[in-house]
Design a protein around this motif. Structure first.
Motif, PDB file in Angstrom:
ATOM      1  N   GLY A  75       0.805  -1.211   0.000  1.00 29.10           N
ATOM      2  CA  GLY A  75       0.000   0.000   0.000  1.00 29.10           C
ATOM      3  C   GLY A  75       0.837   1.259   0.000  1.00 29.10           C
ATOM      4  O   GLY A  75       0.343   2.350   0.307  1.00 29.10           O
ATOM      5  N   GLN A  76       2.103   1.118  -0.389  1.00 27.12           N
ATOM      6  CA  GLN A  76       3.015   2.258  -0.369  1.00 27.12           C
ATOM      7  C   GLN A  76       2.663   3.301  -1.425  1.00 27.12           C
ATOM      8  O   GLN A  76       2.205   2.975  -2.516  1.00 27.12           O
ATOM      9  CB  GLN A  76       4.473   1.801  -0.538  1.00 27.12           C
ATOM     10  N   ARG A  77       2.904   4.536  -1.060  1.00 28.90           N
ATOM     11  CA  ARG A  77       2.685   5.658  -1.984  1.00 28.90           C
ATOM     12  C   ARG A  77       3.542   5.487  -3.236  1.00 28.90           C
ATOM     13  O   ARG A  77       3.095   5.772  -4.353  1.00 28.90           O
ATOM     14  CB  ARG A  77       3.057   6.956  -1.253  1.00 28.90           C
ATOM     15  N   HIS A  78       4.764   5.038  -3.053  1.00 33.21           N
ATOM     16  CA  HIS A  78       5.725   4.915  -4.148  1.00 33.21           C
ATOM     17  C   HIS A  78       5.672   3.503  -4.748  1.00 33.21           C
ATOM     18  O   HIS A  78       6.670   2.781  -4.826  1.00 33.21           O
ATOM     19  CB  HIS A  78       7.134   5.267  -3.677  1.00 33.21           C
ATOM     20  N   ILE A  79       4.491   3.104  -5.211  1.00 27.96           N
ATOM     21  CA  ILE A  79       4.267   1.777  -5.762  1.00 27.96           C
ATOM     22  C   ILE A  79       5.119   1.514  -6.994  1.00 27.96           C
ATOM     23  O   ILE A  79       5.392   0.346  -7.345  1.00 27.96           O
ATOM     24  CB  ILE A  79       2.759   1.594  -6.095  1.00 27.96           C
ATOM     25  N   PHE A  80       5.597   2.573  -7.641  1.00 27.88           N
ATOM     26  CA  PHE A  80       6.431   2.422  -8.840  1.00 27.88           C
ATOM     27  C   PHE A  80       7.686   1.616  -8.540  1.00 27.88           C
ATOM     28  O   PHE A  80       8.264   1.005  -9.444  1.00 27.88           O
ATOM     29  CB  PHE A  80       6.808   3.795  -9.392  1.00 27.88           C
ATOM     30  N   GLU A  81       8.109   1.592  -7.265  1.00 21.33           N
ATOM     31  CA  GLU A  81       9.324   0.869  -6.921  1.00 21.33           C
ATOM     32  C   GLU A  81       9.210  -0.624  -7.245  1.00 21.33           C
ATOM     33  O   GLU A  81      10.224  -1.289  -7.454  1.00 21.33           O
ATOM     34  CB  GLU A  81       9.689   1.056  -5.447  1.00 21.33           C
ATOM     35  N   GLY A 109      -0.498   5.710   9.630  1.00 23.30           N
ATOM     36  CA  GLY A 109       0.543   6.123  10.557  1.00 23.30           C
ATOM     37  C   GLY A 109       1.853   6.514   9.919  1.00 23.30           C
ATOM     38  O   GLY A 109       2.847   6.743  10.610  1.00 23.30           O
ATOM     39  N   SER A 110       1.889   6.594   8.586  1.00 21.11           N
ATOM     40  CA  SER A 110       3.117   6.945   7.872  1.00 21.11           C
ATOM     41  C   SER A 110       2.768   7.751   6.632  1.00 21.11           C
ATOM     42  O   SER A 110       1.702   7.570   6.024  1.00 21.11           O
ATOM     43  CB  SER A 110       3.867   5.674   7.457  1.00 21.11           C
ATOM     44  N   ALA A 111       3.697   8.617   6.231  1.00 23.51           N
ATOM     45  CA  ALA A 111       3.498   9.372   5.000  1.00 23.51           C
ATOM     46  C   ALA A 111       3.531   8.462   3.776  1.00 23.51           C
ATOM     47  O   ALA A 111       3.065   8.854   2.704  1.00 23.51           O
ATOM     48  CB  ALA A 111       4.572  10.451   4.868  1.00 23.51           C
ATOM     49  N   LEU A 112       4.049   7.247   3.933  1.00 21.19           N
ATOM     50  CA  LEU A 112       4.121   6.326   2.804  1.00 21.19           C
ATOM     51  C   LEU A 112       2.868   5.474   2.654  1.00 21.19           C
ATOM     52  O   LEU A 112       2.654   4.846   1.612  1.00 21.19           O
ATOM     53  CB  LEU A 112       5.352   5.410   2.942  1.00 21.19           C
ATOM     54  N   THR A 113       2.039   5.417   3.702  1.00 24.02           N
ATOM     55  CA  THR A 113       0.849   4.559   3.658  1.00 24.02           C
ATOM     56  C   THR A 113      -0.433   5.304   4.030  1.00 24.02           C
ATOM     57  O   THR A 113      -1.445   4.679   4.324  1.00 24.02           O
ATOM     58  CB  THR A 113       1.026   3.361   4.615  1.00 24.02           C
ATOM     59  N   SER A 114      -0.390   6.624   4.037  1.00 23.60           N
ATOM     60  CA  SER A 114      -1.578   7.415   4.353  1.00 23.60           C
ATOM     61  C   SER A 114      -1.490   8.746   3.617  1.00 23.60           C
ATOM     62  O   SER A 114      -0.616   8.939   2.775  1.00 23.60           O
ATOM     63  CB  SER A 114      -1.683   7.635   5.865  1.00 23.60           C
ATOM     64  N   GLU A 115      -2.376   9.662   3.960  1.00 24.08           N
ATOM     65  CA  GLU A 115      -2.420  10.958   3.265  1.00 24.08           C
ATOM     66  C   GLU A 115      -1.517  12.007   3.901  1.00 24.08           C
ATOM     67  O   GLU A 115      -1.599  13.189   3.575  1.00 24.08           O
ATOM     68  CB  GLU A 115      -3.866  11.466   3.228  1.00 24.08           C
ATOM     69  N   ILE A 116      -0.660  11.598   4.811  1.00 22.65           N
ATOM     70  CA  ILE A 116       0.316  12.522   5.412  1.00 22.65           C
ATOM     71  C   ILE A 116       1.305  12.962   4.340  1.00 22.65           C
ATOM     72  O   ILE A 116       1.791  12.144   3.552  1.00 22.65           O
ATOM     73  CB  ILE A 116       1.064  11.841   6.578  1.00 22.65           C
ATOM     74  N   VAL A 136       7.461   3.639   8.551  1.00 23.63           N
ATOM     75  CA  VAL A 136       6.258   2.798   8.499  1.00 23.63           C
ATOM     76  C   VAL A 136       6.280   1.868   9.705  1.00 23.63           C
ATOM     77  O   VAL A 136       7.212   1.073   9.850  1.00 23.63           O
ATOM     78  CB  VAL A 136       6.204   1.970   7.197  1.00 23.63           C
ATOM     79  N   PRO A 137       5.295   1.962  10.598  1.00 22.58           N
ATOM     80  CA  PRO A 137       5.310   1.170  11.827  1.00 22.58           C
ATOM     81  C   PRO A 137       5.552  -0.326  11.596  1.00 22.58           C
ATOM     82  O   PRO A 137       4.834  -0.968  10.837  1.00 22.58           O
ATOM     83  CB  PRO A 137       3.913   1.418  12.416  1.00 22.58           C
TER      84      PRO A 137
END
Length: 267
Positions: A75-81, A109-116, A136-137
């Motif tokens: 569910g990472q923001r940077h799914i392109f990786e 809880g993280s900018a990589l998995t939420s809208e933060i 990421v917790p």
């Protein structure tokens, strides 16, 4: 005859056959060793598709392991990786590559998995203080648990992970004490371990290296960094933002090596 990682040892004559002697004949003191198969040790390597994990994959393969790359769609923001991970695994020659699907967005809880918002434009001093919101917790705990499971299935006793205690942006699950604790737990957690068939070792070859040293090592091993993706907040086509912590550290590492980042130059 006995076999070891990437080579054949002749007990009687005490000599090593070359690593590619597996299907050829080899002369030792007038005796011929023919059709000897080389049994490589297997290793699971955590592969995000970024610069560090690509280097670790190359290191493990360079050490003679048959490498099995494990990536995560979490569910990472940077799914392109994940597209980068496929390219890297193929380029370096992984014997297998799996992508486990788990959704850490259910916790956020993280900018990589939420809208933060992903922090951008931070100085090195700012990066050196506190744990950033890109943490990421329990991510590495989760990833290593999956790697442990696959290692047991493969009959592997070695796991490689690209954690770093220098340019690691303060992540608590990149520290040596965390790795040591997980390794101790892992050896109590599996059937193979209890039965004495597995003594797990977690390898952290980058733990004390700067980003510049990591890049230098990768270049030495022939890693094509143009295939990798490090950005925390890339465009939909994978263009790096150039301002997040990961982009800043990557750029710094290439500059300290006196070379251009192939992603920035498009080569």
């Amino acid at each position: 005859m006995s076999k070891s990682q990437g080579e054949v040892y002749c007990v009687r004559f005490g000599k090593l056959a070359p690593a590619d002697a597996g299907i050829a004949s080899w002369q030792v003191g007038g005796y011929s060793v023919e059709h000897m198969e080389i049994e490589k040790k297997r290793a699971v390597v955590l592969l995000s598709g970024g610069l560090d994990s690509a280097t670790v994959l190359a290191i493990a393969r360079g050490q003679g392991y048959e490498v099995y790359a494990l990536s995560f769609s979490y569910g990472q923001r940077h799914i392109f990786e994940l597209e980068a991970a496929k390219r890297v695994a193929a380029s370096i020659g992984a014997a297998g590559h799996r992508t486990a699907v788990i959704d850490l967005r259910v916790f956020g809880g993280s900018a990589l998995t939420s809208e933060i918002d992903v922090p951008k434009g931070r100085t090195a001093d700012e990066m050196g203080h506190g744990i950033p919101v890109t943490y990421v917790p329990a991510r590495n705990t989760i990833f290593l648990s999956f790697a442990l499971a696959w290692a047991e299935v493969l009959g592997a006793s070695d796991i490689f992970i690209g954690v770093n205690a220098l340019d690691y942006s303060g992540y608590p699950d990149c520290r040596p004490e965390f790795i040591e604790a997980f390794e101790k737990m892992a050896n109590l957690a599996t059937k193979a371990g209890v039965e004495g068939r597995q003594r797990l070792k977690i390898h952290t070859p980058l733990i004390a290296m700067t980003k510049a040293q990591i890049i230098s090592k990768g270049i030495e091993l022939g890693v094509d960094y143009g295939l990798t993706s490090s950005c925390y907040d890339p465009s939909e086509t994978g263009v790096p933002c150039g301002e997040c912590d990961s982009c800043v550290l990557r750029r710094k590492g290439f500059r300290e090596n006196g070379i251009e980042d192939p992603i920035e130059t498009g080569t």
